[in-house]
Design a protein around this motif. Sequence first.
Motif, short mmCIF file in Angstrom:
data_model
loop_
_atom_site.label_atom_id
_atom_site.label_comp_id
_atom_site.label_asym_id
_atom_site.label_seq_id
_atom_site.Cartn_x
_atom_site.Cartn_y
_atom_site.Cartn_z
N THR A 605 0.83 -1.20 0.00
CA THR A 605 0.00 0.00 0.00
C THR A 605 0.87 1.25 0.00
O THR A 605 0.54 2.26 -0.65
N TYR A 606 1.98 1.20 0.71
CA TYR A 606 2.95 2.31 0.72
C TYR A 606 3.44 2.62 -0.69
O TYR A 606 3.50 3.78 -1.11
N VAL A 607 3.80 1.58 -1.44
CA VAL A 607 4.28 1.77 -2.81
C VAL A 607 3.15 2.28 -3.70
O VAL A 607 3.34 3.22 -4.49
N ALA A 608 1.97 1.68 -3.61
CA ALA A 608 0.85 2.09 -4.47
C ALA A 608 0.50 3.56 -4.25
O ALA A 608 0.30 4.32 -5.21
N ALA A 609 0.41 3.98 -2.98
CA ALA A 609 0.02 5.35 -2.67
C ALA A 609 1.06 6.35 -3.18
O ALA A 609 0.72 7.36 -3.81
N ASN A 610 2.33 6.09 -2.93
CA ASN A 610 3.36 7.04 -3.36
C ASN A 610 3.52 7.05 -4.87
O ASN A 610 3.78 8.10 -5.47
N LEU A 611 3.37 5.90 -5.51
CA LEU A 611 3.45 5.85 -6.96
C LEU A 611 2.31 6.66 -7.58
O LEU A 611 2.50 7.40 -8.56
N ALA A 612 1.11 6.57 -7.00
CA ALA A 612 -0.02 7.34 -7.50
C ALA A 612 0.24 8.84 -7.36
O ALA A 612 -0.09 9.63 -8.25
N VAL A 613 0.84 9.24 -6.24
CA VAL A 613 1.14 10.67 -6.04
C VAL A 613 2.12 11.16 -7.10
O VAL A 613 1.98 12.25 -7.65
N THR A 614 3.14 10.34 -7.42
CA THR A 614 4.12 10.78 -8.42
C THR A 614 3.48 10.98 -9.79
O THR A 614 3.83 11.92 -10.51
#
Length: 762
Positions: A605-614
């Motif tokens: 979830t950490y990766v998914a959320a930050n990737l979406a922000v980028t």
Amino acid sequence: MQAPLRVALVHEWLVNHAGSEKVVEEILKIYPHADLFAVVDFLKPHERGFLQGKVAKTTFVQRLPGAEKRFRHYLPLMPLAMEQHDLSGYDLVLSSSHAVAKGVLTGPDQLHVCYIHSPIRYAWDMQHQYLKESGMASGVKGTVAKLLLHYMRLWDARTAAGVDQFLANSAFIARRVRKVYRRDAAVIHPPVDVERFALRTDKEDFYLTASRMVPYKRMPMIVEAFSRMPDKRLIVIGDGPEMDKVRAAAGPNVSVLGFLGDAALVDHMQRAKAFVFAAEEDFGITPVEAQACGTPVIAFGRGGSLETVRGRGHPGQRTGVFFQEQTPEAVIEAVDAFEALPVPIRAETCRAHAEQFAPALFRQRFQAAVERAWARFHAEEDADHLPVLSDRPQPAPAPVPRPVRPAPPVVQAPVLAPAPARVVVPAAAAVPAVVPAPVPVAIPVPAFVPSPAATPAMPQADATRSDLSFELPAADARPAPASGPPAVLRPIGEIIRSKRPLSDGDIAHILLVQRRMKLRFGEAAVALDLVTQADVLWALSQQFNYPYSLDGRGLRGADLVVAVEPYGPQAEAFRDLRSKIMANDAAQGRQPLAVVSPDHGDGRTYVAANLAVTFSQLGERTVLVDGNLRDPGLHKVFGLKERASLSDLLNGRRPAKPFDRSADLPGLFIMQVGAPPPNPLELLQQPMFGILLRELQREFDRVIVDTPPARHTADARVIAATCRQSVLVGRHGKTEARTMNLLVDRLRRTQATIAGVVLNDH
């Protein structure tokens, strides 16, 4: 500009090379031609290396009888002595003060910056403790001592007015400065030679405490606590007046080693399970040294320990545990809490935290603070006559970084699909951002472009959106196209003023300093301490349409690193992952992206959320779908009120609000799950889920789906097959190669393309 500036550096007394002398050492590296002043200087020639061979100009106390061994007995004379230093020929006066150094006399055209280790402790709030411990709480000696301390307080308060800028070694001392002098002090933590302490990750089964055995260190209390825990071993290093009390309190499980040399102390620090620290210090260098060895700290939660030890906050970022009372019972509870931590403290996290106190960072922060003070002090002077602040060659100041939205990479049509990306997302304080070398977990991921015939077709949707019975975000939320005349940038001062309450007088002052010193508006505002560097970076991000959260409002800052720390190494790692996914899109076509990992706690979830922000920061309208119908968590990451959305849609109901948005991240939309349904796999296998993804892909530039752990259910594999593209996430030191290989094999059977592999260390 005039060069060099004449600098005077004032210290109390030079008799050894301890904490405050290390500050003097680092200041001299910034201003090597500064003249040195002190009350006394009794250092031997072979001890003067840290002073670059300098000998201080001293006072009459230097020549008084017995001063070399008993100079502290002349403390009542030191205010008078310090005032005898003639500093009238200096432009800049720097004092390193914990007693009388700040009392030197300066004129109206001289800038006096005081790095204060503490107001005189024994003259202010610690007077009664000092008198009791020295046996002078009553009697004739006590009366004389109280009179002298009263005189010292009057002199100390008066001389504070002669300081133009206070710099405190901790927020704790800054509060003491505010209480005693009614002055504000900027905080710059003192330098700690962390390079002297090598990281060691393998720990042995013993606790360590090391200190001079004086009353406020509470060494007997620590020993008593461990004597009441016979199953835990404690090693005690140090000597001093309370040695007899320490030995008397020691049980069979406590080893009192006395004074040891530096090498032996470091060796014990490196091997210890944890370091125990019970003093209320102004700053406290020893806990930082222990963390530099990779050793967690169990510390008294008052004073400087609150700044040198992370005992609260995100579990993955902790470097220790606090206890709230200086009692054996509190220490016992803290040790039990340390051993029961659900997320063990990592040695690498401790080391990374300790590196924030490195001498090079101290020099950088100290010089910047002096330059800001100089800018304020001489704001009315002509810029052509401002002297150079450092008397050593300095590089040109680096421009404030201006984040610009990067253009998508131009990729020629490849003959073969590019190999999947392997990106390392580092720990929060780790230095390396992206490591292109193969990750430690060997994962053979095939690089292929699935043929249309081999790829399962996504369920088809009707041309209308009525099948989904909900309204997607308005089209006007999409960023304007790049064609046409360039937009006029909104003035940075206007943007900053929208966030920070700057008066017309503040703006006028900034413009004056900007013109006089030939600075940018933001640089002048920072120099005047009216805004912070973070404010300026945020304003620039607004100018260039690169959104992020200035203060993490409503966001869990420890998780959304791209949103709250967009210029850090972790954010750079996510941008690198974004670039590799975009290159994959160019080769194979853009598809919804599933983020998949084998187990709980991998950081999926950490990766998914930050990737979406980028992607949203790139200007793409991005929707982040919480596909974990069993244990949804995206609403917690973004600080959202939980609401039904995806589960309602898949059940044929119309949600009142299908998307949530962040004011700081206007291009990002979040679709929550709501209450976990009783039949998640059945809902995901129904045609409606494929229809939903196709409709989202039509309305958004980027669709990213978080998934449940793939090891325990088939949900993640179904989502990956429907999305057609996935990114795999494994945790460094936890995910086994065979587990990841099994997941890769299962995803290959679904014909889902693997766009990359992330080795998460957050």
